[in-house]
Design a protein around this motif. Structure first.
Motif, PDB file in Angstrom:
ATOM      1  N   GLY A  86       0.783  -1.224   0.000  1.00  0.00           N
ATOM      2  CA  GLY A  86       0.000   0.000   0.000  1.00  0.00           C
ATOM      3  C   GLY A  86       0.807   1.262   0.000  1.00  0.00           C
ATOM      4  N   GLU A  87       2.103   1.186   0.122  1.00  0.00           N
ATOM      5  CA  GLU A  87       2.972   2.350   0.100  1.00  0.00           C
ATOM      6  C   GLU A  87       3.926   2.226  -1.084  1.00  0.00           C
ATOM      7  OE1 GLU A  87       2.954   5.043   2.037  1.00  0.00           O
ATOM      8  OE2 GLU A  87       1.245   4.312   3.207  1.00  0.00           O
ATOM      9  N   ALA A  88       4.134   3.326  -1.768  1.00  0.00           N
ATOM     10  CA  ALA A  88       4.977   3.311  -2.962  1.00  0.00           C
ATOM     11  C   ALA A  88       6.439   3.149  -2.561  1.00  0.00           C
ATOM     12  CB  ALA A  88       4.784   4.603  -3.767  1.00  0.00           C
ATOM     13  N   ASN A  89       6.949   1.955  -2.775  1.00  0.00           N
ATOM     14  CA  ASN A  89       8.365   1.652  -2.546  1.00  0.00           C
ATOM     15  C   ASN A  89       8.822   2.013  -1.131  1.00  0.00           C
ATOM     16  OD1 ASN A  89      10.477   0.488  -4.253  1.00  0.00           O
ATOM     17  ND2 ASN A  89      11.649   2.303  -3.735  1.00  0.00           N
ATOM     18  N   ALA A  90       7.958   1.781  -0.161  1.00  0.00           N
ATOM     19  CA  ALA A  90       8.303   2.046   1.233  1.00  0.00           C
ATOM     20  C   ALA A  90       9.030   0.834   1.799  1.00  0.00           C
ATOM     21  CB  ALA A  90       7.059   2.344   2.059  1.00  0.00           C
ATOM     22  N   PRO A  91      10.313   0.932   2.139  1.00  0.00           N
ATOM     23  CA  PRO A  91      11.048  -0.243   2.629  1.00  0.00           C
ATOM     24  C   PRO A  91      10.547  -0.661   4.001  1.00  0.00           C
ATOM     25  CG  PRO A  91      12.403   1.731   2.828  1.00  0.00           C
ATOM     26  CD  PRO A  91      11.164   2.144   2.086  1.00  0.00           C
ATOM     27  N   LEU A  92      10.428  -1.963   4.170  1.00  0.00           N
ATOM     28  CA  LEU A  92      10.042  -2.527   5.460  1.00  0.00           C
ATOM     29  C   LEU A  92      11.207  -3.244   6.112  1.00  0.00           C
ATOM     30  CD1 LEU A  92       7.856  -3.247   7.550  1.00  0.00           C
ATOM     31  CD2 LEU A  92       7.292  -5.234   6.133  1.00  0.00           C
ATOM     32  N   ALA A  93      11.977  -3.977   5.303  1.00  0.00           N
ATOM     33  CA  ALA A  93      13.124  -4.712   5.847  1.00  0.00           C
ATOM     34  C   ALA A  93      14.007  -5.131   4.691  1.00  0.00           C
ATOM     35  CB  ALA A  93      12.665  -5.927   6.650  1.00  0.00           C
ATOM     36  N   ALA A  94      15.204  -5.544   5.036  1.00  0.00           N
ATOM     37  CA  ALA A  94      16.139  -6.085   4.058  1.00  0.00           C
ATOM     38  C   ALA A  94      17.110  -6.996   4.785  1.00  0.00           C
ATOM     39  CB  ALA A  94      16.900  -4.981   3.332  1.00  0.00           C
ATOM     40  N   MET A  95      17.351  -8.154   4.199  1.00  0.00           N
ATOM     41  CA  MET A  95      18.344  -9.082   4.721  1.00  0.00           C
ATOM     42  C   MET A  95      19.474  -9.166   3.702  1.00  0.00           C
ATOM     43  SD  MET A  95      17.908 -13.031   6.069  1.00  0.00           S
ATOM     44  CE  MET A  95      17.076 -12.499   7.582  1.00  0.00           C
ATOM     45  N   ALA A  96      20.690  -8.887   4.135  1.00  0.00           N
ATOM     46  CA  ALA A  96      21.819  -8.798   3.213  1.00  0.00           C
ATOM     47  C   ALA A  96      23.068  -9.331   3.884  1.00  0.00           C
ATOM     48  CB  ALA A  96      22.030  -7.360   2.759  1.00  0.00           C
ATOM     49  N   GLY A  97      24.047  -9.654   3.031  1.00  0.00           N
ATOM     50  CA  GLY A  97      25.336 -10.115   3.535  1.00  0.00           C
ATOM     51  C   GLY A  97      26.065 -10.935   2.494  1.00  0.00           C
ATOM     52  N   THR A  98      27.318 -11.225   2.794  1.00  0.00           N
ATOM     53  CA  THR A  98      28.163 -12.040   1.915  1.00  0.00           C
ATOM     54  C   THR A  98      28.517 -13.386   2.526  1.00  0.00           C
ATOM     55  OG1 THR A  98      30.139 -10.967   2.830  1.00  0.00           O
ATOM     56  CG2 THR A  98      29.176  -9.991   0.843  1.00  0.00           C
ATOM     57  N   ASP A  99      28.044 -13.646   3.739  1.00  0.00           N
ATOM     58  CA  ASP A  99      28.332 -14.900   4.430  1.00  0.00           C
ATOM     59  C   ASP A  99      27.017 -15.634   4.670  1.00  0.00           C
ATOM     60  OD1 ASP A  99      29.164 -16.992   5.970  1.00  0.00           O
ATOM     61  OD2 ASP A  99      30.260 -15.798   7.435  1.00  0.00           O
ATOM     62  N   PRO A 100      26.857 -16.856   4.181  1.00  0.00           N
ATOM     63  CA  PRO A 100      25.586 -17.559   4.396  1.00  0.00           C
ATOM     64  C   PRO A 100      25.239 -17.743   5.867  1.00  0.00           C
ATOM     65  CG  PRO A 100      26.944 -18.701   2.773  1.00  0.00           C
ATOM     66  CD  PRO A 100      27.808 -17.649   3.384  1.00  0.00           C
ATOM     67  N   ALA A 101      26.231 -17.827   6.720  1.00  0.00           N
ATOM     68  CA  ALA A 101      25.962 -18.076   8.133  1.00  0.00           C
ATOM     69  C   ALA A 101      25.730 -16.798   8.925  1.00  0.00           C
ATOM     70  CB  ALA A 101      27.125 -18.858   8.753  1.00  0.00           C
ATOM     71  N   ARG A 102      25.931 -15.639   8.333  1.00  0.00           N
ATOM     72  CA  ARG A 102      25.814 -14.383   9.088  1.00  0.00           C
ATOM     73  C   ARG A 102      24.990 -13.355   8.310  1.00  0.00           C
ATOM     74  NH1 ARG A 102      31.681 -12.433  10.575  1.00  0.00           N
ATOM     75  NH2 ARG A 102      30.398 -10.850  11.630  1.00  0.00           N
ATOM     76  N   PRO A 103      23.694 -13.590   8.177  1.00  0.00           N
ATOM     77  CA  PRO A 103      22.859 -12.579   7.524  1.00  0.00           C
ATOM     78  C   PRO A 103      22.630 -11.387   8.447  1.00  0.00           C
ATOM     79  CG  PRO A 103      21.495 -14.370   8.306  1.00  0.00           C
ATOM     80  CD  PRO A 103      22.913 -14.782   8.571  1.00  0.00           C
ATOM     81  N   ARG A 104      22.515 -10.227   7.867  1.00  0.00           N
ATOM     82  CA  ARG A 104      22.242  -9.018   8.633  1.00  0.00           C
ATOM     83  C   ARG A 104      20.873  -8.498   8.235  1.00  0.00           C
ATOM     84  NH1 ARG A 104      25.804  -3.397   8.987  1.00  0.00           N
ATOM     85  NH2 ARG A 104      24.278  -2.257  10.284  1.00  0.00           N
ATOM     86  N   LEU A 105      20.042  -8.227   9.238  1.00  0.00           N
ATOM     87  CA  LEU A 105      18.673  -7.772   9.007  1.00  0.00           C
ATOM     88  C   LEU A 105      18.565  -6.285   9.316  1.00  0.00           C
ATOM     89  CD1 LEU A 105      15.700  -8.528   8.367  1.00  0.00           C
ATOM     90  CD2 LEU A 105      15.394  -8.850  10.840  1.00  0.00           C
ATOM     91  N   LEU A 106      18.008  -5.529   8.374  1.00  0.00           N
ATOM     92  CA  LEU A 106      17.700  -4.117   8.550  1.00  0.00           C
ATOM     93  C   LEU A 106      16.192  -3.953   8.501  1.00  0.00           C
ATOM     94  CD1 LEU A 106      20.325  -2.617   6.050  1.00  0.00           C
ATOM     95  CD2 LEU A 106      20.621  -3.086   8.494  1.00  0.00           C
ATOM     96  N   THR A 107      15.627  -3.273   9.489  1.00  0.00           N
ATOM     97  CA  THR A 107      14.177  -3.116   9.561  1.00  0.00           C
ATOM     98  C   THR A 107      13.811  -1.653   9.702  1.00  0.00           C
ATOM     99  OG1 THR A 107      14.160  -3.410  11.971  1.00  0.00           O
ATOM    100  CG2 THR A 107      13.893  -5.395  10.608  1.00  0.00           C
ATOM    101  N   VAL A 108      12.553  -1.361   9.373  1.00  0.00           N
ATOM    102  CA  VAL A 108      11.970  -0.023   9.542  1.00  0.00           C
ATOM    103  C   VAL A 108      10.783  -0.181  10.476  1.00  0.00           C
ATOM    104  CG1 VAL A 108      10.965   1.977   8.390  1.00  0.00           C
ATOM    105  CG2 VAL A 108      12.705   0.615   7.224  1.00  0.00           C
ATOM    106  N   ALA A 109      10.858   0.417  11.661  1.00  0.00           N
ATOM    107  CA  ALA A 109       9.788   0.255  12.640  1.00  0.00           C
ATOM    108  C   ALA A 109       8.480   0.845  12.139  1.00  0.00           C
ATOM    109  CB  ALA A 109      10.193   0.896  13.971  1.00  0.00           C
ATOM    110  N   GLN A 110       8.560   1.999  11.476  1.00  0.00           N
ATOM    111  CA  GLN A 110       7.371   2.649  10.941  1.00  0.00           C
ATOM    112  C   GLN A 110       7.676   3.087   9.508  1.00  0.00           C
ATOM    113  OE1 GLN A 110       4.280   3.368   9.908  1.00  0.00           O
ATOM    114  NE2 GLN A 110       3.866   3.276  12.120  1.00  0.00           N
ATOM    115  N   PRO A 111       7.291   2.299   8.512  1.00  0.00           N
ATOM    116  CA  PRO A 111       7.640   2.638   7.126  1.00  0.00           C
ATOM    117  C   PRO A 111       7.079   3.960   6.655  1.00  0.00           C
ATOM    118  CG  PRO A 111       6.931   0.346   7.298  1.00  0.00           C
ATOM    119  CD  PRO A 111       6.623   0.999   8.617  1.00  0.00           C
ATOM    120  N   ARG A 112       6.011   4.467   7.295  1.00  0.00           N
ATOM    121  CA  ARG A 112       5.444   5.746   6.871  1.00  0.00           C
ATOM    122  C   ARG A 112       6.213   6.933   7.418  1.00  0.00           C
ATOM    123  NH1 ARG A 112       1.075   2.563   8.455  1.00  0.00           N
ATOM    124  NH2 ARG A 112      -0.301   1.888   6.750  1.00  0.00           N
ATOM    125  N   ASN A 113       7.128   6.679   8.337  1.00  0.00           N
ATOM    126  CA  ASN A 113       7.906   7.760   8.929  1.00  0.00           C
ATOM    127  C   ASN A 113       9.117   8.061   8.057  1.00  0.00           C
ATOM    128  OD1 ASN A 113      10.158   8.854  10.763  1.00  0.00           O
ATOM    129  ND2 ASN A 113       8.321   9.104  12.020  1.00  0.00           N
TER     130      ASN A 113
END
Length: 634
Positions: A86-113
């Motif tokens: 419902g929001e135009a390209n509003a990020p909610l989270a992203a999981m990224a990394g270069t190590d399969p055993a150590r993913p890093r999670l980035l979150t947005v508590a309030q995507p409308r903010n």
């Protein structure tokens, strides 16, 4: 025993044959990367349809490639974005990394903010930009201009993997929304945010180039090498497609109800789980999102391991060199303080980019066919290629019919496949791509045809062919109309020479404040009146539309009737009101009308009456500077 998959997983082959490429492949996938295998005449190729039918019968995906057609990095960056519905390209989270055993999670508590979203962008930049900068260190010399000069290129380039075409679209839109942000002013953002936007735009643009491996989505990569028993549109679900390849149709059915791979979320999950957590600002939100993205994270690394089992095609390193060139050029542009990418290309830039994409698509199709016999089989079915055995060879033949003798060996190839080329056509063999074979004649022979070919190029500069450069008797050849030869681009005009409809400089009329100054009449003194013997009459100013009209000049017509008064609203007003003073001996009045001496016309009286009304014209302070200003016609 043949399996009977659910209709949701398998579509009738008639639909596969009748669908157009735009319908078979989702629009984002068709834009980010060409569909798997060749599409001949707007329909799915015969081998692709056959492989899908075999996958349905076997209950398992079938390979459609014998080699890997993309570069796999030793340390790729895996990025799984997730957006809010419902929001135009509003990020909610992203999981990224270069190590399969150590993913890093980035979150947005309030995507409308807005502040939370920019904090997410800064955190993503802190994770991604250092990874990109780590490749902008060591360089190597690349010879250019036939070895006369060298240029610098980074020895390696980064590679980003996303699950599906939607992930690539998210990076493109997120880069567009962040690369123009200001780091100072009323609403500043961290300096890394616009830099992240420029990098994301670069990778999104590179994903549109056929054959590029800088930004790869897993669905496209798997579709290039395997075909499932479902439609290509259903392959857009990453978990189902991978299950068809790894385990089969039964596992694919179970994966249908699993978590999505992003960037969009499941509506049922949004209503039951996500919405209450965001409304309450629940601290459990990161844990829920981690559990949601973790299965896709594991599937991404299984996809990489699956592709590593295939040997790389011979021309894959050449395409990776092109990617390294693009990465080097953009990194140097950033280091030199270059501007961000424009929001949209101009007419000439868009035409040049389209030309590069077309050339890249044609080159990529040829390279895949030359690297992979299974891909080349598509062209053999369509008549663009045929295979045969060399039956005769004359490697020392010299053609001396021209100004100087040239080496032109001839060979005879016998083939049992249909030959749909005409004499004079230039063919190429994947085993000798720099050598041309011109068709001299095609004659029926036994169960096939004998094709006589004349060879040129790729044999050295002497009149004796180098060893191994001419096919020998008994050698099996594949000849095709495809060619890797350089395709020069068309000439494009300079942007300044294009019309204004295509981005050229438009021609503007000078603004009113820059127009040539016009002398205003002096209201303090009336204009001078010429003497009767003056050469030119004085010009009488024209009244504005709201000015009081002067009394008409009483000039008698020959029949004694008074002519109609002159209206200043007519376009001829300026000419009619410029009343000349006639010569006393002339029988023409100052108003230009003939005066009959028998009627007692007094020229002096007429002249005095005209002069008496001229001060009223000159004293008008609102007289316009141009006669057209008084035109009140509708």
């Amino acid at each position: 025993m043949a399996l009977s998959p659910r209709p949701a997983l398998v579509r009738p082959l008639a639909l596969v044959f009748l669908r157009s490429p735009a319908r078979v492949f989702p629009r984002p996938l068709a834009r980010v990367f060409p569909p798997p295998l060749a599409l001949v005449g707007g329909v799915v190729s015969t081998l692709t349809a056959l492989a899908r039918a075999q996958a349905v019968v076997a209950g398992r995906a079938q390979p459609v490639a014998t080699v890997r057609h993309l570069h796999l990095h030793d340390h790729p960056m895996v990025l799984i974005p997730l957006t809010m519905a419902g929001e135009a390209n509003a990020p909610l989270a992203a999981m990224a990394g270069t190590d399969p055993a150590r993913p890093r999670l980035l979150t947005v508590a309030q995507p409308r903010n807005r502040d939370d979203r920019f904090t997410f962008a800064a955190d993503l930049a802190g994770l991604l930009v250092p990874y990109l900068d780590s490749f902008a260190t060591d360089t190597e010399d690349v010879p250019i201009d036939r070895g006369k000069d060298v240029r610098q290129r980074y020895v390696d380039a980064p590679q980003i993997w996303v699950p599906n075409p939607g992930g690539a679209d998210f990076l493109r839109l997120f880069g567009r929304s962040t690369r123009f942000l200001k780091i100072d002013g009323e609403h500043p953002v961290p300096p890394a945010v616009p830099l992240l936007g420029r990098w994301l735009t670069f990778f999104a643009n590179s994903a549109e180039v056929p054959g590029s491996s800088l930004l790869v989505n897993a669905i496209q990569a798997l579709g290039l090498h395997w075909v499932t028993g479902q439609s290509s549109a259903e392959d857009a679900q990453f978990a189902v497609q991978l299950a068809w390849i790894e385990s089969g149709a039964e596992a694919a059915r179970e994966a249908e109800n699993g978590p999505v791979a992003g960037p969009a979320t499941d509506p049922d999950f949004d209503n039951r789980v996500l919405a209450p957590l965001i409304e309450r600002s629940d601290p459990a939100l990161p844990r829920v999102l981690h559990d949601l993205l973790l299965p896709t994270w594991e599937r991404m690394w299984r996809t990489l391991a699956l592709l590593r089992r295939l040997p790389a095609g011979d021309r894959v390193p050449l395409r990776w060199d092109t990617d390294r060139d693009a990465f080097t050029a953009f990194a140097q542009n950033l280091a030199e303080g270059g501007p961000p990418q424009p929001r949209r290309d101009g007419a000439v830039a868009a035409a040049a980019r389209l030309q590069r994409l077309e050339n890249a698509a044609a080159r990529y199709a040829v390279q895949r066919a030359f690297d992979d016999p299974l891909v080349l089989a598509e062209y053999r079915l369509s008549g663009a290629a045929f295979a045969g055995v060399v039956t005769l060879a004359n490697p020392d033949r010299v053609d001396d019919s021209g100004k100087r003798p040239v080496l032109r060996p001839r060979i005879m190839v016998h083939t049992t496949e249909p030959v749909r080329v005409e004499p004079g056509t230039s063919l190429t063999s994947p085993s000798r791509p720099s050598q041309k074979a011109r068709v001299i004649s095609i004659n029926p022979a036994g169960d096939g045809h004998d094709v006589l070919l004349e060879l040129s190029g790729g044999m050295g500069r002497r009149l004796v062919a180098e060893p191994g450069s001419v096919p020998t008797v008994g050698e099996r050849l594949i000849l095709t109309t495809l060619s890797e030869a350089y395709r020069p681009g068309g000439s494009l005009p300079d942007p300044a020479e294009t019309p204004w409809t295509h981005g050229g400089p438009p021609t503007y009329d000078p603004p009113p404040d820059q127009a040539a100054p016009t002398a205003e009449p002096d209201a303090s003194s009336p204009p001078p009146v010429l003497a009767p013997d003056a050469a030119s009459p004085p010009a009488v100013p024209v009244l504005a539309p709201d000015a009081a009209s002067p009394p008409p000049v009483p000039v008698l017509a020959p029949d004694g009737a008074s002519p109609p008064a002159v209206s200043t609203a007519e376009p001829e007003a300026a000419a009619l009101l410029a009343v000349p003073v006639a010569d006393p001996d002339s029988a023409v009045s100052p108003a230009g009308a003939a005066v009959d001496p028998a009627l007692g016309g007094d020229l002096a009286a007429v002249r005095d009456s005209v002069v008496s009304v001229e001060p009223a014209f000159a004293a008008d302070p609102v007289s316009p500077a141009h006669p057209s200003d008084t035109d009140t016609r509708t």
